[in-house]
Write a protein that holds these residues in place. Structure first.
Motif, PDB file in Angstrom:
ATOM      1  N   ALA A   1       0.922  -1.127  -0.175  1.00 51.26           N
ATOM      2  CA  ALA A   1      -0.055  -0.208   0.520  1.00 51.26           C
ATOM      3  C   ALA A   1       1.250   1.503  -0.063  1.00 51.26           C
ATOM      4  O   ALA A   1       1.238   1.599   0.968  1.00 51.26           O
ATOM      5  CB  ALA A   1      -0.907  -0.002   1.140  1.00 51.26           C
ATOM      6  N   PRO A   2       2.052   1.739  -0.921  1.00 48.69           N
ATOM      7  CA  PRO A   2       2.354   2.151  -1.176  1.00 48.69           C
ATOM      8  C   PRO A   2       1.836   3.615  -0.983  1.00 48.69           C
ATOM      9  O   PRO A   2       2.934   4.907   0.097  1.00 48.69           O
ATOM     10  CB  PRO A   2       3.512   2.786  -2.499  1.00 48.69           C
ATOM     11  CG  PRO A   2       2.301   1.439  -2.799  1.00 48.69           C
ATOM     12  CD  PRO A   2       1.257   0.555  -2.379  1.00 48.69           C
ATOM     13  N   ARG A   3       0.598   4.074  -1.217  1.00 48.70           N
ATOM     14  CA  ARG A   3       0.229   5.486  -0.880  1.00 48.70           C
ATOM     15  C   ARG A   3       0.163   5.794   0.870  1.00 48.70           C
ATOM     16  O   ARG A   3      -0.025   6.842   1.116  1.00 48.70           O
ATOM     17  CB  ARG A   3      -1.171   5.818  -1.497  1.00 48.70           C
ATOM     18  CG  ARG A   3      -0.658   6.044  -2.729  1.00 48.70           C
ATOM     19  CD  ARG A   3      -1.960   6.313  -3.890  1.00 48.70           C
ATOM     20  NE  ARG A   3      -2.837   4.982  -3.686  1.00 48.70           N
ATOM     21  CZ  ARG A   3      -3.800   4.415  -4.591  1.00 48.70           C
ATOM     22  NH1 ARG A   3      -4.710   5.328  -5.219  1.00 48.70           N
ATOM     23  NH2 ARG A   3      -4.640   2.819  -4.147  1.00 48.70           N
ATOM     24  N   LEU A   4      -0.715   4.129   1.168  1.00 53.54           N
ATOM     25  CA  LEU A   4      -0.221   5.159   2.835  1.00 53.54           C
ATOM     26  C   LEU A   4       0.380   5.010   3.275  1.00 53.54           C
ATOM     27  O   LEU A   4       0.324   5.727   4.356  1.00 53.54           O
ATOM     28  CB  LEU A   4      -1.255   3.627   3.363  1.00 53.54           C
ATOM     29  CG  LEU A   4      -2.505   3.400   2.730  1.00 53.54           C
ATOM     30  CD1 LEU A   4      -2.952   1.737   3.126  1.00 53.54           C
ATOM     31  CD2 LEU A   4      -3.680   4.447   2.999  1.00 53.54           C
ATOM     32  N   TRP A   5       1.886   4.119   2.665  1.00 62.92           N
ATOM     33  CA  TRP A   5       3.924   5.169   3.914  1.00 62.92           C
ATOM     34  C   TRP A   5       3.435   5.821   3.192  1.00 62.92           C
ATOM     35  O   TRP A   5       4.020   6.787   4.083  1.00 62.92           O
ATOM     36  CB  TRP A   5       4.620   4.010   2.655  1.00 62.92           C
ATOM     37  CG  TRP A   5       5.328   3.716   4.019  1.00 62.92           C
ATOM     38  CD1 TRP A   5       6.778   4.296   3.102  1.00 62.92           C
ATOM     39  CD2 TRP A   5       6.187   4.009   5.498  1.00 62.92           C
ATOM     40  NE1 TRP A   5       7.785   4.580   4.282  1.00 62.92           N
ATOM     41  CE2 TRP A   5       7.321   4.133   4.996  1.00 62.92           C
ATOM     42  CE3 TRP A   5       5.475   3.893   5.880  1.00 62.92           C
ATOM     43  CZ2 TRP A   5       7.963   4.812   6.631  1.00 62.92           C
ATOM     44  CZ3 TRP A   5       5.471   4.282   7.600  1.00 62.92           C
ATOM     45  CH2 TRP A   5       7.095   4.147   7.721  1.00 62.92           C
ATOM     46  N   ALA A   6       3.679   6.817   1.470  1.00 61.12           N
ATOM     47  CA  ALA A   6       3.424   8.268   1.542  1.00 61.12           C
ATOM     48  C   ALA A   6       2.662   8.709   2.795  1.00 61.12           C
ATOM     49  O   ALA A   6       3.115  10.483   2.454  1.00 61.12           O
ATOM     50  CB  ALA A   6       3.105   8.211   0.052  1.00 61.12           C
ATOM     51  N   TYR A   7       1.415   8.431   2.747  1.00 55.72           N
ATOM     52  CA  TYR A   7       0.436   9.374   3.595  1.00 55.72           C
ATOM     53  C   TYR A   7       1.137   9.514   5.010  1.00 55.72           C
ATOM     54  O   TYR A   7       1.243  10.312   5.660  1.00 55.72           O
ATOM     55  CB  TYR A   7      -0.622   8.658   4.046  1.00 55.72           C
ATOM     56  CG  TYR A   7      -1.821   9.141   5.194  1.00 55.72           C
ATOM     57  CD1 TYR A   7      -2.170  10.267   5.207  1.00 55.72           C
ATOM     58  CD2 TYR A   7      -2.237   9.240   6.206  1.00 55.72           C
ATOM     59  CE1 TYR A   7      -3.193  11.258   5.757  1.00 55.72           C
ATOM     60  CE2 TYR A   7      -2.910   8.922   7.181  1.00 55.72           C
ATOM     61  CZ  TYR A   7      -3.216  10.615   6.575  1.00 55.72           C
ATOM     62  OH  TYR A   7      -4.368  10.560   8.015  1.00 55.72           O
ATOM     63  N   ILE A   8       1.383   8.365   6.058  1.00 49.99           N
ATOM     64  CA  ILE A   8       1.564   8.212   7.606  1.00 49.99           C
ATOM     65  C   ILE A   8       3.330   8.408   7.083  1.00 49.99           C
ATOM     66  O   ILE A   8       3.911   9.383   8.709  1.00 49.99           O
ATOM     67  CB  ILE A   8       1.553   7.136   7.743  1.00 49.99           C
ATOM     68  CG1 ILE A   8       1.861   7.367   9.593  1.00 49.99           C
ATOM     69  CG2 ILE A   8       2.478   5.891   7.525  1.00 49.99           C
ATOM     70  CD1 ILE A   8       0.696   6.407   9.557  1.00 49.99           C
ATOM     71  N   ALA A   9       5.031   8.608   6.030  1.00 51.06           N
ATOM     72  CA  ALA A   9       5.287   8.543   6.703  1.00 51.06           C
ATOM     73  C   ALA A   9       6.251   9.936   6.993  1.00 51.06           C
ATOM     74  O   ALA A   9       6.910  10.208   8.141  1.00 51.06           O
ATOM     75  CB  ALA A   9       6.338   7.760   5.535  1.00 51.06           C
ATOM     76  N   PRO A  10       5.945  11.055   6.523  1.00 50.25           N
ATOM     77  CA  PRO A  10       6.007  12.373   6.807  1.00 50.25           C
ATOM     78  C   PRO A  10       5.569  12.766   8.068  1.00 50.25           C
ATOM     79  O   PRO A  10       6.148  13.753   8.838  1.00 50.25           O
ATOM     80  CB  PRO A  10       5.524  13.563   5.693  1.00 50.25           C
ATOM     81  CG  PRO A  10       4.676  12.044   4.934  1.00 50.25           C
ATOM     82  CD  PRO A  10       5.035  11.408   5.154  1.00 50.25           C
TER      83      PRO A  10
END
Length: 193
Positions: A174-183
């Protein structure tokens, strides 16, 4: 029919014990640790709610089944926090034995189905299992953010550890979920470390 129902009820009564297995992650409000039964329910809701972030070949109904079953083995093996230190081979052997015992309470065809789903989740090779594993890793950081750090503070975790143990699994399915939460995680560490 009665024997089949007796077996199914034996299984359902046994898995009630999952509600007594405490995890390292706290509830979003930080008032207490969540139990593994609550975690399984919560990530099943994550799957329903975040299904649009799955790949096109992911069957959300199968993902939900995996998520409801994935931690049942903790009844025998206990929770192994992602930031803890464990003997992975020993944990895998204990969990396999637990899967055979607990799912083995069911009628044979259901036992085979549930063990198969559990093993598929653990192997994380199918599209369904990869997405399920991503959600299993995505939920705890959200709770840690909501609770003011939760298990990150307790285990003295650094961002690079989260990125390697959690981020890589979330990004895989779920790359979009990691891109969402990482920051959001990085911002928490910038303010709290």
């Amino acid at each position: 029919m009665a024997a089949r129902l007796d077996a199914q009820m034996a299984f359902l009564n046994e898995v009630d014990k999952l509600k007594s297995v405490m995890r390292a992650t706290t509830l979003c409000d930080g008032t207490r640790r969540e139990n593994s039964g609550e975690h399984s329910w919560h990530i099943a809701l994550y799957a329903m709610t975040l299904a649009e972030h799955a790949g096109p070949d992911v069957d959300i109904a199968r993902v939900i089944k995996m998520l409801l079953l994935h931690d049942i083995v903790e009844i025998d093996s206990g929770d192994n926090p992602i930031y803890g230190t464990v003997n992975q081979a020993q944990v895998e052997a204990e969990e396999e034995a637990a899967a055979l015992r607990i799912f083995g309470l069911l009628p044979s065809e259901q036992a085979r189905e549930f063990i198969g789903l559990w093993r598929e989740f653990e192997a994380a090779k199918s599209a369904d299992a990869i997405f399920a594993k991503s959600l299993d890793r995505f939920q705890p950081p959200n709770q840690n953010l909501a609770s003011g750090g939760g298990s990150w503070a307790e285990y003295n975790v650094q961002f690079d550890t989260i990125e390697s143990r959690v981020g890589s699994k979330v990004a895989r399915g779920a790359p979009r979920l990691w891109a969402y939460i990482a920051p959001k995680i990085q911002a928490w560490f910038a303010q709290n470390r």
